[in-house]
Design a protein around this motif. Structure first.
Motif, PDB file in Angstrom:
ATOM      1  N   VAL A   1      32.945  29.278 -44.086  1.00  0.00           N
ATOM      2  CA  VAL A   1      31.523  28.267 -45.627  1.00  0.00           C
ATOM      3  C   VAL A   1      31.667  29.991 -46.317  1.00  0.00           C
ATOM      4  CG1 VAL A   1      29.873  27.743 -46.277  1.00  0.00           C
ATOM      5  CG2 VAL A   1      30.924  27.018 -44.991  1.00  0.00           C
ATOM      6  N   VAL A   2      31.213  30.947 -45.920  1.00  0.00           N
ATOM      7  CA  VAL A   2      31.412  32.857 -46.867  1.00  0.00           C
ATOM      8  C   VAL A   2      32.245  33.050 -46.780  1.00  0.00           C
ATOM      9  CG1 VAL A   2      30.167  34.956 -46.349  1.00  0.00           C
ATOM     10  CG2 VAL A   2      28.718  32.552 -45.617  1.00  0.00           C
ATOM     11  N   ILE A   3      33.399  32.976 -46.560  1.00  0.00           N
ATOM     12  CA  ILE A   3      35.038  33.621 -46.754  1.00  0.00           C
ATOM     13  C   ILE A   3      35.880  32.776 -46.399  1.00  0.00           C
ATOM     14  CG2 ILE A   3      36.752  35.208 -45.433  1.00  0.00           C
ATOM     15  CD1 ILE A   3      34.245  36.136 -43.727  1.00  0.00           C
ATOM     16  N   LEU A   4      36.150  31.905 -46.748  1.00  0.00           N
ATOM     17  CA  LEU A   4      36.853  30.741 -46.745  1.00  0.00           C
ATOM     18  C   LEU A   4      37.390  30.081 -47.603  1.00  0.00           C
ATOM     19  CD1 LEU A   4      39.527  30.128 -45.160  1.00  0.00           C
ATOM     20  CD2 LEU A   4      38.969  28.274 -44.052  1.00  0.00           C
ATOM     21  N   LEU A   5      36.400  29.670 -48.351  1.00  0.00           N
ATOM     22  CA  LEU A   5      35.546  28.042 -49.075  1.00  0.00           C
ATOM     23  C   LEU A   5      35.978  29.122 -50.546  1.00  0.00           C
ATOM     24  CD1 LEU A   5      32.775  25.931 -48.771  1.00  0.00           C
ATOM     25  CD2 LEU A   5      35.182  25.629 -48.482  1.00  0.00           C
ATOM     26  N   PRO A   6      35.184  30.333 -50.553  1.00  0.00           N
ATOM     27  CA  PRO A   6      35.433  31.504 -52.055  1.00  0.00           C
ATOM     28  C   PRO A   6      37.001  31.499 -52.146  1.00  0.00           C
ATOM     29  CG  PRO A   6      34.079  32.195 -51.232  1.00  0.00           C
ATOM     30  CD  PRO A   6      34.464  31.324 -50.102  1.00  0.00           C
ATOM     31  N   VAL A   7      38.103  31.772 -50.878  1.00  0.00           N
ATOM     32  CA  VAL A   7      39.080  32.492 -50.346  1.00  0.00           C
ATOM     33  C   VAL A   7      39.992  31.348 -50.876  1.00  0.00           C
ATOM     34  CG1 VAL A   7      41.072  32.937 -49.603  1.00  0.00           C
ATOM     35  CG2 VAL A   7      38.920  33.827 -48.691  1.00  0.00           C
ATOM     36  N   MET A   8      39.403  29.599 -50.831  1.00  0.00           N
ATOM     37  CA  MET A   8      40.287  28.678 -51.448  1.00  0.00           C
ATOM     38  C   MET A   8      40.430  28.628 -52.676  1.00  0.00           C
ATOM     39  SD  MET A   8      40.253  25.800 -48.248  1.00  0.00           S
ATOM     40  CE  MET A   8      40.935  25.066 -48.840  1.00  0.00           C
ATOM     41  N   TRP A   9      39.236  28.813 -53.564  1.00  0.00           N
ATOM     42  CA  TRP A   9      38.802  29.049 -54.765  1.00  0.00           C
ATOM     43  C   TRP A   9      39.733  29.652 -55.537  1.00  0.00           C
ATOM     44  CZ3 TRP A   9      36.685  31.914 -58.484  1.00  0.00           C
ATOM     45  CH2 TRP A   9      36.482  31.572 -59.636  1.00  0.00           C
ATOM     46  N   ILE A  10      40.083  31.397 -55.320  1.00  0.00           N
ATOM     47  CA  ILE A  10      40.740  32.515 -55.326  1.00  0.00           C
ATOM     48  C   ILE A  10      42.277  31.577 -55.563  1.00  0.00           C
ATOM     49  CG2 ILE A  10      41.705  34.159 -55.492  1.00  0.00           C
ATOM     50  CD1 ILE A  10      39.020  35.142 -54.358  1.00  0.00           C
ATOM     51  N   VAL A  11      42.643  31.402 -55.013  1.00  0.00           N
ATOM     52  CA  VAL A  11      44.038  31.045 -54.294  1.00  0.00           C
ATOM     53  C   VAL A  11      44.425  29.909 -54.933  1.00  0.00           C
ATOM     54  CG1 VAL A  11      46.040  29.965 -52.062  1.00  0.00           C
ATOM     55  CG2 VAL A  11      44.349  31.817 -52.144  1.00  0.00           C
ATOM     56  N   ARG A  12      43.258  28.679 -55.527  1.00  0.00           N
ATOM     57  CA  ARG A  12      44.102  27.433 -56.299  1.00  0.00           C
ATOM     58  C   ARG A  12      44.252  27.856 -57.632  1.00  0.00           C
ATOM     59  NH1 ARG A  12      43.741  22.664 -56.206  1.00  0.00           N
ATOM     60  NH2 ARG A  12      42.739  21.243 -58.575  1.00  0.00           N
TER      61      ARG A  12
ATOM     62  N   PHE B   1      40.022  32.034 -37.041  1.00  0.00           N
ATOM     63  CA  PHE B   1      39.540  31.429 -36.028  1.00  0.00           C
ATOM     64  C   PHE B   1      40.316  32.813 -34.768  1.00  0.00           C
ATOM     65  CE2 PHE B   1      41.714  29.307 -32.660  1.00  0.00           C
ATOM     66  CZ  PHE B   1      40.736  28.970 -31.544  1.00  0.00           C
ATOM     67  N   ALA B   2      41.032  33.328 -34.694  1.00  0.00           N
ATOM     68  CA  ALA B   2      41.315  34.504 -34.236  1.00  0.00           C
ATOM     69  C   ALA B   2      40.497  35.138 -33.672  1.00  0.00           C
ATOM     70  CB  ALA B   2      42.956  35.300 -33.977  1.00  0.00           C
ATOM     71  N   ALA B   3      39.669  36.208 -34.553  1.00  0.00           N
ATOM     72  CA  ALA B   3      38.983  37.137 -34.370  1.00  0.00           C
ATOM     73  C   ALA B   3      37.311  36.333 -34.211  1.00  0.00           C
ATOM     74  CB  ALA B   3      38.865  37.431 -36.053  1.00  0.00           C
ATOM     75  N   GLN B   4      37.277  35.143 -34.365  1.00  0.00           N
ATOM     76  CA  GLN B   4      35.620  34.497 -33.334  1.00  0.00           C
ATOM     77  C   GLN B   4      36.743  34.205 -31.544  1.00  0.00           C
ATOM     78  OE1 GLN B   4      33.370  35.323 -35.489  1.00  0.00           O
ATOM     79  NE2 GLN B   4      32.646  33.578 -35.163  1.00  0.00           N
ATOM     80  N   ALA B   5      38.010  34.356 -31.631  1.00  0.00           N
ATOM     81  CA  ALA B   5      38.079  33.427 -30.453  1.00  0.00           C
ATOM     82  C   ALA B   5      38.160  35.203 -29.986  1.00  0.00           C
ATOM     83  CB  ALA B   5      39.639  33.127 -30.090  1.00  0.00           C
ATOM     84  N   LEU B   6      38.786  36.378 -30.369  1.00  0.00           N
ATOM     85  CA  LEU B   6      38.635  37.069 -29.718  1.00  0.00           C
ATOM     86  C   LEU B   6      36.665  37.330 -29.191  1.00  0.00           C
ATOM     87  CD1 LEU B   6      39.053  39.787 -28.819  1.00  0.00           C
ATOM     88  CD2 LEU B   6      39.511  40.513 -30.601  1.00  0.00           C
TER      89      LEU B   6
ATOM     90  N   LEU C   1      27.633  30.654 -31.638  1.00  0.00           N
ATOM     91  CA  LEU C   1      28.936  31.261 -31.735  1.00  0.00           C
ATOM     92  C   LEU C   1      30.028  30.091 -32.471  1.00  0.00           C
ATOM     93  CD1 LEU C   1      30.474  32.203 -28.478  1.00  0.00           C
ATOM     94  CD2 LEU C   1      29.757  33.923 -30.425  1.00  0.00           C
ATOM     95  N   VAL C   2      29.546  28.840 -32.257  1.00  0.00           N
ATOM     96  CA  VAL C   2      30.731  27.956 -33.390  1.00  0.00           C
ATOM     97  C   VAL C   2      29.764  27.522 -34.481  1.00  0.00           C
ATOM     98  CG1 VAL C   2      30.437  25.477 -33.566  1.00  0.00           C
ATOM     99  CG2 VAL C   2      31.396  26.622 -31.138  1.00  0.00           C
ATOM    100  N   PHE C   3      28.404  28.276 -34.881  1.00  0.00           N
ATOM    101  CA  PHE C   3      27.869  28.034 -36.015  1.00  0.00           C
ATOM    102  C   PHE C   3      28.481  29.224 -36.926  1.00  0.00           C
ATOM    103  CE2 PHE C   3      23.782  28.809 -37.963  1.00  0.00           C
ATOM    104  CZ  PHE C   3      23.564  28.003 -39.045  1.00  0.00           C
ATOM    105  N   GLN C   4      27.978  30.352 -35.663  1.00  0.00           N
ATOM    106  CA  GLN C   4      28.423  31.964 -36.508  1.00  0.00           C
ATOM    107  C   GLN C   4      30.046  31.290 -37.354  1.00  0.00           C
ATOM    108  OE1 GLN C   4      29.380  34.810 -34.289  1.00  0.00           O
ATOM    109  NE2 GLN C   4      28.062  36.175 -35.880  1.00  0.00           N
ATOM    110  N   THR C   5      30.958  30.268 -36.141  1.00  0.00           N
ATOM    111  CA  THR C   5      32.497  30.487 -36.768  1.00  0.00           C
ATOM    112  C   THR C   5      32.189  29.215 -38.041  1.00  0.00           C
ATOM    113  OG1 THR C   5      33.394  30.821 -34.178  1.00  0.00           O
ATOM    114  CG2 THR C   5      34.425  29.771 -36.504  1.00  0.00           C
ATOM    115  N   LEU C   6      30.939  28.445 -37.864  1.00  0.00           N
ATOM    116  CA  LEU C   6      31.068  27.793 -39.570  1.00  0.00           C
ATOM    117  C   LEU C   6      30.854  28.471 -40.763  1.00  0.00           C
ATOM    118  CD1 LEU C   6      30.277  24.737 -37.926  1.00  0.00           C
ATOM    119  CD2 LEU C   6      32.458  24.383 -38.317  1.00  0.00           C
ATOM    120  N   ILE C   7      29.956  29.558 -40.077  1.00  0.00           N
ATOM    121  CA  ILE C   7      29.318  30.324 -41.370  1.00  0.00           C
ATOM    122  C   ILE C   7      30.342  31.273 -42.041  1.00  0.00           C
ATOM    123  CG2 ILE C   7      27.255  32.560 -42.012  1.00  0.00           C
ATOM    124  CD1 ILE C   7      26.343  29.684 -41.768  1.00  0.00           C
ATOM    125  N   LEU C   8      30.793  31.091 -41.596  1.00  0.00           N
ATOM    126  CA  LEU C   8      32.178  32.646 -41.563  1.00  0.00           C
ATOM    127  C   LEU C   8      32.916  31.484 -42.340  1.00  0.00           C
ATOM    128  CD1 LEU C   8      33.188  34.615 -37.799  1.00  0.00           C
ATOM    129  CD2 LEU C   8      32.004  35.562 -41.198  1.00  0.00           C
TER     130      LEU C   8
END
Length: 426
Positions: free
Chosen positions: A157-168, A10-15, A148-155
């Motif tokens: 989905v592409v990054i956070l969901l796999p990370v959440m799966w790995i963390v779980r 979120f911070a990176a996308q805000a910047l 930009l909002v769409f790009q954030t959502l894509i990020l």
């Protein structure tokens, strides 16, 4: 971890959004000022070269007598500052610079998908009226924000969901490991944990399983050793007890019997304290008031002055034999040092308190915590009249701690000591 990554994204996308908005604003400013400056300079040079003078009603750049921008239009001060800076660099002396944004007219909207905006620029030439020119003005682009909002959502989905799966995948076996370590009870027969997750996590679980097996094996060996010690010590004590029956002198025989009884009690205390981590007695529902009353009756039958205030029935889930042992140890101390005891059962909302009070000499305040250590005695003569080897309070606290409670000692006003067992309800 997933939350930290989400915050970082979120911070990176805000910047990124802030940089895009700034670049868009600079592009819009350049689109409005650079063509306008070029046309103004070109028109002034043609006029100085003897060309047709600038008129108020024709041409891209016009000359009018007064400021043509009405007061109600939206001003853009950053455009005026940019124009003044560029004109100064070109050596063109001007007075006031005014700007205003108006909506496009019907004629200007022909061929467009939707109405736009026009930036009206007015530049004062001292003593020579005002130069005015229109420039296109790009309003805030909603497409940019949507992109930009769409790009954030894509990020996400592409990054956070796999990370959440790995963390779980990592955290779930770690939570199971933490729960197993927290609830570990030696000899409870729990099955080994399933080794799952990444290789490092599987290695930790495997190490825990191996450690639990070693701990249980060591405790089994300790129990076998204690059993052997108890048998090997009780056998000669029993033989001594038989032999002293041949002693003719009653006083000598009684003293010998008392010594053997004290050795048996000491042996029982040592073995009980050593085995407490793996008690053979399972917890059951018992009436705590009746349990205390039964222990008090045992002391009364021995002509000890022990009083118990009547208390309502109170069902508790605990190991009854061990709890009787803890209460009996406290009463023995009270009778031994105070000549008697007063026992009270005090039910509370979350805890239950058992108070054993006496009128003995008490304990110095700086020694109240030390007397719970095994083999600790304040009286050092170690004869039968003044007590055993200092395991009574240590064993009582270990039993109560095993039940999830604690024991506290406090000196009474007027002399004496109060020992309080606190047990959780539930």
């Amino acid at each position: 971890m997933a939350l930290l990554i989400a915050i970082a994204l979120f911070a990176a996308q805000a910047l990124n959004f802030a940089i895009a908005i700034r670049d868009r604003a600079q592009y819009r400013l350049a689109q409005a000022t650079r063509p306008a400056i070029t046309r103004i300079v070109d028109a002034l040079e043609r006029e100085r070269a003897g060309g047709r003078p600038l008129a108020p009603d024709r041409g891209r750049v016009r000359r009018v007598a007064v400021n043509p921008i009405p007061p109600g239009l939206e001003r853009r001060n950053e455009v005026a500052e940019e124009l003044r800076g560029q004109l100064n660099e070109l050596g063109i002396r001007v007075g006031r610079i005014d700007t205003g944004i108006r909506a496009t007219s019907d004629d200007e909207n022909r061929g467009r998908r939707r109405p736009g905006s026009v930036l009206v620029i007015a530049i004062e030439q001292p003593g020579n009226g005002w130069l005015t020119i229109n420039a296109p003005w790009i309003r805030a682009d909603r497409k940019l924000v949507a992109a930009l909002v769409f790009q954030t959502l894509i990020l996400y989905v592409v990054i956070l969901l796999p990370v959440m799966w790995i963390v779980r995948r990592i955290s779930k076996p770690l939570r199971s490991l933490a729960g197993a370590a927290r609830d570990f009870q030696p000899g409870d027969g729990a099955t080994p944990l399933e080794e799952r997750g990444p290789s490092d996590v599987r290695a930790v679980i495997a190490a825990y399983n191996a450690l639990s097996l070693r701990v249980n094996a060591m405790l089994d060996e300790k129990d076998r050793m204690l059993g052997a010690i108890g048998h090997d010590l009780r056998t000669p004590l029993a033989a001594l007890r038989v032999r002293i029956e041949s002693v003719e002198e009653d006083d000598d025989r009684n003293r010998m019997a008392d010594t053997i009884d004290e050795m048996n009690r000491t042996l029982d205390d040592i073995l009980s304290l050593a085995r407490l981590g793996r008690p053979s007695e399972p917890p059951t529902d018992v009436d705590l008031s009746a349990l205390i009353d039964a222990v008090v009756d045992d002391f009364r039958e021995l002509d000890h002055e022990v009083d118990f205030e009547e208390a309502p029935r109170l069902k508790m889930h605990l190991r009854p034999s061990l709890m009787r042992r803890a209460i009996r140890n406290l009463l023995e101390n009270a009778v031994k040092y105070g000549g008697g005891a007063q026992v009270r059962l005090l039910p509370g909302e979350r805890t239950v308190a058992i108070e054993v009070a006496d009128r003995g000499p008490g304990i110095p305040s700086d020694k109240l915590a030390a007397v719970f250590a095994p083999f600790t005695r304040l009286e050092t003569s170690r004869n039968r009249e003044t007590g055993g080897i200092g395991l009574g309070l240590a064993l009582a606290r270990a039993i109560v701690n095993d039940a999830g409670g604690d024991i506290a000692l406090a000196n009474r006003e007027g002399g004496g000591l109060t020992a309080t067992i606190s047990l959780p309800r539930g």
